[in-house]
Write a protein that holds these residues in place. Sequence first.
Motif, PDB file in Angstrom:
ATOM      1  N   LEU A 193       0.826  -1.205   0.000  1.00  0.00           N
ATOM      2  CA  LEU A 193       0.000   0.000   0.000  1.00  0.00           C
ATOM      3  C   LEU A 193       0.862   1.257   0.000  1.00  0.00           C
ATOM      4  N   TYR A 194       1.960   1.236   0.746  1.00  0.00           N
ATOM      5  CA  TYR A 194       2.866   2.377   0.763  1.00  0.00           C
ATOM      6  C   TYR A 194       3.415   2.632  -0.630  1.00  0.00           C
ATOM      7  N   PHE A 195       3.805   1.565  -1.304  1.00  0.00           N
ATOM      8  CA  PHE A 195       4.327   1.665  -2.665  1.00  0.00           C
ATOM      9  C   PHE A 195       3.283   2.290  -3.595  1.00  0.00           C
ATOM     10  N   SER A 242       2.973  10.676  -6.785  1.00  0.00           N
ATOM     11  CA  SER A 242       3.862  11.163  -7.834  1.00  0.00           C
ATOM     12  C   SER A 242       3.095  11.475  -9.118  1.00  0.00           C
ATOM     13  N   GLY A 243       1.776  11.224  -9.122  1.00  0.00           N
ATOM     14  CA  GLY A 243       0.947  11.579 -10.261  1.00  0.00           C
ATOM     15  C   GLY A 243       0.781  10.495 -11.306  1.00  0.00           C
ATOM     16  N   MET A 244       1.178   9.289 -11.007  1.00  0.00           N
ATOM     17  CA  MET A 244       1.025   8.208 -11.990  1.00  0.00           C
ATOM     18  C   MET A 244      -0.439   7.822 -12.142  1.00  0.00           C
ATOM     19  N   SER A 245      -0.791   7.415 -13.334  1.00  0.00           N
ATOM     20  CA  SER A 245      -2.174   7.020 -13.602  1.00  0.00           C
ATOM     21  C   SER A 245      -2.503   5.721 -12.863  1.00  0.00           C
ATOM     22  N   GLN A 246      -3.809   5.475 -12.706  1.00  0.00           N
ATOM     23  CA  GLN A 246      -4.232   4.237 -12.050  1.00  0.00           C
ATOM     24  C   GLN A 246      -3.772   3.017 -12.844  1.00  0.00           C
ATOM     25  N   ARG A 247      -3.780   3.145 -14.150  1.00  0.00           N
ATOM     26  CA  ARG A 247      -3.345   2.033 -14.996  1.00  0.00           C
ATOM     27  C   ARG A 247      -1.877   1.699 -14.737  1.00  0.00           C
ATOM     28  N   THR A 248      -1.043   2.738 -14.639  1.00  0.00           N
ATOM     29  CA  THR A 248       0.379   2.530 -14.359  1.00  0.00           C
ATOM     30  C   THR A 248       0.568   1.961 -12.957  1.00  0.00           C
ATOM     31  N   GLN A 249      -0.233   2.445 -12.009  1.00  0.00           N
ATOM     32  CA  GLN A 249      -0.162   1.915 -10.651  1.00  0.00           C
ATOM     33  C   GLN A 249      -0.519   0.432 -10.640  1.00  0.00           C
ATOM     34  N   ARG A 250      -1.580   0.083 -11.344  1.00  0.00           N
ATOM     35  CA  ARG A 250      -2.022  -1.313 -11.401  1.00  0.00           C
ATOM     36  C   ARG A 250      -0.943  -2.193 -12.034  1.00  0.00           C
ATOM     37  N   THR A 251      -0.356  -1.697 -13.112  1.00  0.00           N
ATOM     38  CA  THR A 251       0.703  -2.441 -13.791  1.00  0.00           C
ATOM     39  C   THR A 251       1.903  -2.626 -12.863  1.00  0.00           C
ATOM     40  N   SER A 252       2.263  -1.582 -12.123  1.00  0.00           N
ATOM     41  CA  SER A 252       3.391  -1.666 -11.188  1.00  0.00           C
ATOM     42  C   SER A 252       3.109  -2.662 -10.077  1.00  0.00           C
ATOM     43  N   TYR A 253       1.861  -2.708  -9.629  1.00  0.00           N
ATOM     44  CA  TYR A 253       1.480  -3.595  -8.532  1.00  0.00           C
ATOM     45  C   TYR A 253       1.420  -5.057  -8.977  1.00  0.00           C
ATOM     46  N   THR A 254       0.785  -5.302 -10.116  1.00  0.00           N
ATOM     47  CA  THR A 254       0.583  -6.685 -10.552  1.00  0.00           C
ATOM     48  C   THR A 254       1.718  -7.204 -11.419  1.00  0.00           C
ATOM     49  N   GLY A 255       2.459  -6.273 -12.055  1.00  0.00           N
ATOM     50  CA  GLY A 255       3.544  -6.695 -12.932  1.00  0.00           C
ATOM     51  C   GLY A 255       3.060  -7.157 -14.289  1.00  0.00           C
ATOM     52  N   ARG A 256       1.774  -6.917 -14.584  1.00  0.00           N
ATOM     53  CA  ARG A 256       1.220  -7.357 -15.857  1.00  0.00           C
ATOM     54  C   ARG A 256       0.777  -6.131 -16.668  1.00  0.00           C
ATOM     55  N   HIS A 257       1.032  -6.195 -17.933  1.00  0.00           N
ATOM     56  CA  HIS A 257       0.593  -5.139 -18.833  1.00  0.00           C
ATOM     57  C   HIS A 257      -0.672  -5.597 -19.542  1.00  0.00           C
ATOM     58  N   ARG A 258      -1.635  -4.693 -19.633  1.00  0.00           N
ATOM     59  CA  ARG A 258      -2.838  -4.995 -20.409  1.00  0.00           C
ATOM     60  C   ARG A 258      -2.650  -4.444 -21.796  1.00  0.00           C
TER      61      ARG A 258
END
Length: 100
Positions: free
Chosen positions: A72-74, A81-97
């Motif tokens: 959650l901290y990450f 830092s202003g990253m989009s939710q999509r980028t956040q999701r990708t960073s969290y799951t490690g998967r690209h849609r």
Amino acid sequence: MTASASHKDNTILKFADDTTVIGLISGGDETAYRREVASLVKCFKLLGVHICDDLTWTLNITQLVKKAHQRLYFLMRLRKSGMSQRTQRTSYTGRHRRAS
């Protein structure tokens, strides 16, 4: 990986952070097996679950909460830092849609 057991009828197997004790119990005498288990730490991790000799879930829950806080901290830092939710999701799951 096999670790050294204190009795010839016992085997200690270690893999990553899991430890398993296998013992030959003959004639109903569990003494060597129980002594081997007692000589291990109070808690051990088996298949990702912390098992303690008092059979409480305290350590397991503490570790899960710690891991959740770290993740959650990450995500919070990414959001701030202003990253989009999509980028956040990708960073969290490690998967690209893939874009449709």
